[in-house]
Motif scaffolding. Sequence first.
Motif, mmCIF file in Angstrom:
data_model
loop_
_atom_site.group_PDB
_atom_site.id
_atom_site.type_symbol
_atom_site.label_atom_id
_atom_site.label_comp_id
_atom_site.label_asym_id
_atom_site.label_seq_id
_atom_site.Cartn_x
_atom_site.Cartn_y
_atom_site.Cartn_z
ATOM 1 N N GLY A 2 0.806 -1.221 0.000
ATOM 2 C CA GLY A 2 0.000 0.000 0.000
ATOM 3 C C GLY A 2 0.835 1.264 0.000
ATOM 4 O O GLY A 2 0.320 2.349 0.273
ATOM 5 N N GLN A 3 2.125 1.149 -0.314
ATOM 6 C CA GLN A 3 3.025 2.310 -0.298
ATOM 7 C C GLN A 3 3.661 2.563 -1.669
ATOM 8 O O GLN A 3 4.739 3.136 -1.769
ATOM 9 C CB GLN A 3 4.107 2.103 0.767
ATOM 10 N N ASN A 4 3.002 2.094 -2.727
ATOM 11 C CA ASN A 4 3.437 2.292 -4.123
ATOM 12 C C ASN A 4 4.699 1.529 -4.507
ATOM 13 O O ASN A 4 5.268 1.785 -5.560
ATOM 14 C CB ASN A 4 3.614 3.784 -4.443
ATOM 15 N N ILE A 5 5.121 0.591 -3.696
ATOM 16 C CA ILE A 5 6.328 -0.175 -4.018
ATOM 17 C C ILE A 5 6.068 -1.090 -5.208
ATOM 18 O O ILE A 5 6.895 -1.182 -6.115
ATOM 19 C CB ILE A 5 6.821 -0.943 -2.780
ATOM 20 N N GLY A 6 4.916 -1.753 -5.230
ATOM 21 C CA GLY A 6 4.564 -2.588 -6.374
ATOM 22 C C GLY A 6 4.499 -1.785 -7.658
ATOM 23 O O GLY A 6 4.970 -2.223 -8.702
ATOM 24 N N THR A 7 3.947 -0.595 -7.579
ATOM 25 C CA THR A 7 3.868 0.290 -8.745
ATOM 26 C C THR A 7 5.260 0.665 -9.230
ATOM 27 O O THR A 7 5.540 0.638 -10.436
ATOM 28 C CB THR A 7 3.068 1.560 -8.401
ATOM 29 N N GLU A 8 6.142 1.003 -8.317
ATOM 30 C CA GLU A 8 7.515 1.369 -8.695
ATOM 31 C C GLU A 8 8.253 0.182 -9.313
ATOM 32 O O GLU A 8 9.012 0.350 -10.265
ATOM 33 C CB GLU A 8 8.274 1.923 -7.489
ATOM 34 N N LEU A 9 8.028 -1.012 -8.781
ATOM 35 C CA LEU A 9 8.633 -2.207 -9.376
ATOM 36 C C LEU A 9 8.099 -2.439 -10.786
ATOM 37 O O LEU A 9 8.861 -2.759 -11.699
ATOM 38 C CB LEU A 9 8.384 -3.432 -8.491
ATOM 39 N N LEU A 10 6.797 -2.253 -10.989
ATOM 40 C CA LEU A 10 6.213 -2.390 -12.328
ATOM 41 C C LEU A 10 6.816 -1.378 -13.301
ATOM 42 O O LEU A 10 7.169 -1.716 -14.431
ATOM 43 C CB LEU A 10 4.702 -2.204 -12.282
ATOM 44 N N LYS A 11 6.933 -0.134 -12.865
ATOM 45 C CA LYS A 11 7.516 0.905 -13.728
ATOM 46 C C LYS A 11 8.945 0.557 -14.117
ATOM 47 O O LYS A 11 9.351 0.724 -15.275
ATOM 48 C CB LYS A 11 7.484 2.257 -13.027
ATOM 49 N N ALA A 12 9.725 0.065 -13.157
ATOM 50 C CA ALA A 12 11.110 -0.310 -13.442
ATOM 51 C C ALA A 12 11.157 -1.494 -14.403
ATOM 52 O O ALA A 12 12.004 -1.541 -15.299
ATOM 53 C CB ALA A 12 11.846 -0.635 -12.141
ATOM 54 N N ALA A 13 10.239 -2.434 -14.236
ATOM 55 C CA ALA A 13 10.192 -3.594 -15.133
ATOM 56 C C ALA A 13 9.849 -3.165 -16.556
ATOM 57 O O ALA A 13 10.434 -3.665 -17.518
ATOM 58 C CB ALA A 13 9.165 -4.600 -14.622
ATOM 59 N N ILE A 14 8.918 -2.229 -16.683
ATOM 60 C CA ILE A 14 8.514 -1.742 -18.005
ATOM 61 C C ILE A 14 9.707 -1.143 -18.742
ATOM 62 O O ILE A 14 9.845 -1.297 -19.950
ATOM 63 C CB ILE A 14 7.351 -0.743 -17.871
ATOM 64 N N SER A 15 10.594 -0.495 -18.011
ATOM 65 C CA SER A 15 11.763 0.115 -18.656
ATOM 66 C C SER A 15 12.737 -0.936 -19.192
ATOM 67 O O SER A 15 13.613 -0.606 -19.979
ATOM 68 C CB SER A 15 12.472 1.061 -17.684
ATOM 69 N N LYS A 16 12.574 -2.188 -18.786
ATOM 70 C CA LYS A 16 13.478 -3.264 -19.225
ATOM 71 C C LYS A 16 12.814 -4.223 -20.212
ATOM 72 O O LYS A 16 13.439 -5.179 -20.654
ATOM 73 C CB LYS A 16 13.951 -4.081 -18.013
ATOM 74 N N THR A 17 11.533 -4.003 -20.520
ATOM 75 C CA THR A 17 10.793 -4.941 -21.364
ATOM 76 C C THR A 17 10.134 -4.208 -22.520
ATOM 77 O O THR A 17 10.318 -3.018 -22.703
ATOM 78 C CB THR A 17 9.694 -5.650 -20.540
ATOM 79 N N ASN A 18 9.365 -4.949 -23.257
ATOM 80 C CA ASN A 18 8.539 -4.402 -24.330
ATOM 81 C C ASN A 18 7.084 -4.717 -24.028
ATOM 82 O O ASN A 18 6.781 -5.605 -23.244
ATOM 83 C CB ASN A 18 8.912 -5.046 -25.676
ATOM 84 N N PHE A 19 6.189 -3.985 -24.686
ATOM 85 C CA PHE A 19 4.771 -4.282 -24.556
ATOM 86 C C PHE A 19 4.384 -5.285 -25.625
ATOM 87 O O PHE A 19 5.004 -5.319 -26.678
ATOM 88 C CB PHE A 19 3.946 -2.998 -24.711
ATOM 89 N N PRO A 20 3.384 -6.089 -25.429
ATOM 90 C CA PRO A 20 2.610 -6.164 -24.200
ATOM 91 C C PRO A 20 3.332 -6.966 -23.116
ATOM 92 O O PRO A 20 4.113 -7.862 -23.411
ATOM 93 C CB PRO A 20 1.331 -6.875 -24.629
ATOM 94 N N LEU A 21 3.043 -6.606 -21.888
ATOM 95 C CA LEU A 21 3.491 -7.352 -20.710
ATOM 96 C C LEU A 21 2.329 -8.238 -20.292
ATOM 97 O O LEU A 21 1.179 -7.792 -20.326
ATOM 98 C CB LEU A 21 3.774 -6.399 -19.550
#
Length: 153
Positions: free
Chosen positions: A91-110
């Motif tokens: 509930g402290q946006n850690i999951g969101t930050e991990l998702l954002k960091a993952a997106i920077s290393k991958t391509n869409f679609p995830l």
Amino acid sequence: MKNSKLKLEMIRIIEAQNSDLPHLRKLFLNERRRTFADQDISQFKLEDFDKQTQGEYILIAHVDNIPIGFISIWLPNNFIHHLYVDHKHQGQNIGTELLKAAISKTNFPLTLKCVENNSKAIHFYLKKGFVEKSRGNSSNGSYILFELTNDVK
């Protein structure tokens, strides 16, 4: 720092190192036991982390050099295999930050699969912009296949 809110600037998202493995194994085991309490959790072991993330790209959310969350991705398919945050830090946006960091290393679609009875995770992924693509069954039970085609909300 028990249940206090963390400031995002205190959190570092970095690639996993061998020195992180003992913490990651414990986090994975503890959070799986909480998340999948309806399963036979006596079968969950510390070494499951190594087996289930073998060959995956792993990013960690660190606070004071201690992993408090991680995301593992099978890069050839842009598939998020695991995303766990220590329950004390949810509930402290850690999951969101991990998702954002993952997106920077991958391509869409995830894509990712989420067990149907994990309503907390389903709510999280829908809120972040993932859409349901299909449903199926696995050894962990019925799941939803989610897909993300653009940046996290």
